[in-house]
Design a protein around this motif. Structure first.
Motif, PDB file in Angstrom:
ATOM      1  N   SER A   1      63.456  63.074   8.707  1.00 43.50           N
ATOM      2  CA  SER A   1      62.469  63.215   7.634  1.00 43.50           C
ATOM      3  C   SER A   1      61.683  61.935   7.398  1.00 43.50           C
ATOM      4  O   SER A   1      60.484  61.979   7.080  1.00 43.50           O
ATOM      5  CB  SER A   1      63.175  63.646   6.341  1.00 43.50           C
ATOM      6  N   LYS A   2      62.324  60.791   7.560  1.00 41.59           N
ATOM      7  CA  LYS A   2      61.611  59.519   7.391  1.00 41.59           C
ATOM      8  C   LYS A   2      60.541  59.363   8.464  1.00 41.59           C
ATOM      9  O   LYS A   2      59.403  58.959   8.170  1.00 41.59           O
ATOM     10  CB  LYS A   2      62.594  58.350   7.443  1.00 41.59           C
ATOM     11  N   ASP A   3      60.889  59.707   9.692  1.00 34.64           N
ATOM     12  CA  ASP A   3      59.899  59.656  10.776  1.00 34.64           C
ATOM     13  C   ASP A   3      58.756  60.630  10.503  1.00 34.64           C
ATOM     14  O   ASP A   3      57.583  60.315  10.758  1.00 34.64           O
ATOM     15  CB  ASP A   3      60.547  59.994  12.118  1.00 34.64           C
ATOM     16  N   SER A   4      59.105  61.827  10.018  1.00 34.36           N
ATOM     17  CA  SER A   4      58.074  62.823   9.696  1.00 34.36           C
ATOM     18  C   SER A   4      57.103  62.275   8.660  1.00 34.36           C
ATOM     19  O   SER A   4      55.878  62.408   8.810  1.00 34.36           O
ATOM     20  CB  SER A   4      58.734  64.106   9.184  1.00 34.36           C
ATOM     21  N   TYR A   5      57.631  61.679   7.620  1.00 37.49           N
ATOM     22  CA  TYR A   5      56.795  61.095   6.560  1.00 37.49           C
ATOM     23  C   TYR A   5      55.815  60.073   7.142  1.00 37.49           C
ATOM     24  O   TYR A   5      54.607  60.120   6.862  1.00 37.49           O
ATOM     25  CB  TYR A   5      57.682  60.430   5.510  1.00 37.49           C
ATOM     26  N   HIS A   6      56.331  59.174   7.961  1.00 37.91           N
ATOM     27  CA  HIS A   6      55.460  58.114   8.498  1.00 37.91           C
ATOM     28  C   HIS A   6      54.461  58.664   9.523  1.00 37.91           C
ATOM     29  O   HIS A   6      53.316  58.184   9.579  1.00 37.91           O
ATOM     30  CB  HIS A   6      56.311  56.998   9.102  1.00 37.91           C
TER      31      HIS A   6
END
Length: 265
Positions: free
Chosen positions: A185-190
């Motif tokens: 999810s962190k990668d998705s956000y960025h």
């Protein structure tokens, strides 16, 4: 279809029609045809998996690329290529799909096209692995690859002029789930906030799926109205994604295994 000269960057003709497949299939293709400058563009919808496939070609040289083909629809893609007198030279998968089997290998067998994915793909079967910001040329058209991990670790989006083909990275009023295939999810956000939402607001968003009958959006609309993007920080986004409670796709393990081999049984 009739082609006529038009002013650069002005849409001359838009046709929407539905094509029903053979009696044994319940798949319907909804195709949008746009004659946009020197480009031919078609959006094809698979009703079984709500997957969008994109056929893009140079009107001048008649070379074509297909993005995210579905194996059951390969015959229809080939018929469309013949109808428009197009030569398929490249096929792109945005990521390793879990909900359907790619038609990449079957298209290669039929047309001798080149298969393409981003360099982070685990597939050894793909012929060309593009890097972030690398250009893919189709005659005089240039498609830029954008590494957008999050939904899966190897997800890429592709930008052609102001057309963004986002795969499952960014959807209309949603974003790709991040709970399997090394999703994060962190990668998705960025990927979304630091890359895709930095594009001009009038950029047209063409996703890999839609489950509500929507065909296209814009980056500006998604900034304003996408409920998953109305967050103050990455932690809020991670919390939303952790509480989606979505069931896994049917035959996910089989589909992923086949797609690593580009659809080969």
């Amino acid at each position: 279809p009739i082609e006529q000269p038009i002013t650069h960057h002005i849409v001359f003709l838009a046709l929407v029609f539905q094509v029903c497949l053979h009696d044994q299939s319940n798949v319907e293709l909804f195709i949008i045809i746009w004659y946009y400058s020197d480009m031919i563009f078609k959006q094809v919808f698979d009703t079984k998996t709500s997957t969008y496939t994109y056929v893009i070609a140079s009107a001048k040289g008649r070379e074509a690329v297909i993005i995210d083909p579905v194996i059951e629809n390969v015959k229809e893609y080939i018929e469309l290529l013949k109808e428009l007198d197009l030569k398929l030279v490249k096929v792109i998968d945005t990521h390793i799909h879990a909900d359907h089997v790619t038609g990449a290998s079957k298209l290669k067998q039929a047309t001798n096209c080149v298969t393409i994915m981003g360099e982070h793909t685990p597939s050894e079967a793909v012929e060309i692995k593009v890097k972030d910001n690398e250009l893919i040329k189709i005659d005089d058209l240039e498609i830029k690859s954008i590494y957008t991990p999050g939904h899966t670790s190897e997800s890429y989006s592709f930008l052609l002029e102001n057309y963004l083909f986002s795969g499952d990275a960014l959807l209309i009023n949603g974003t790709g789930r991040t709970d399997f295939q090394n999703g994060n999810s962190k990668d998705s956000y960025h990927s979304i906030f630091d890359k895709l939402l930095k594009l001009p607001e009038d950029t047209l968003l063409y996703p890999g799926h839609d489950y509500n009958g929507k065909k296209v959006s814009t980056i500006g609309n998604e900034k304003k109205f996408n409920p998953r993007l109305q967050v103050k920080n990455v932690d809020e986004y991670i919390e939303i994604m952790a509480n989606l409670n979505i069931s896994k796709p049917d035959m996910m393990d089989i589909n992923v295994s086949r797609n690593i081999e580009l659809g080969v049984n």
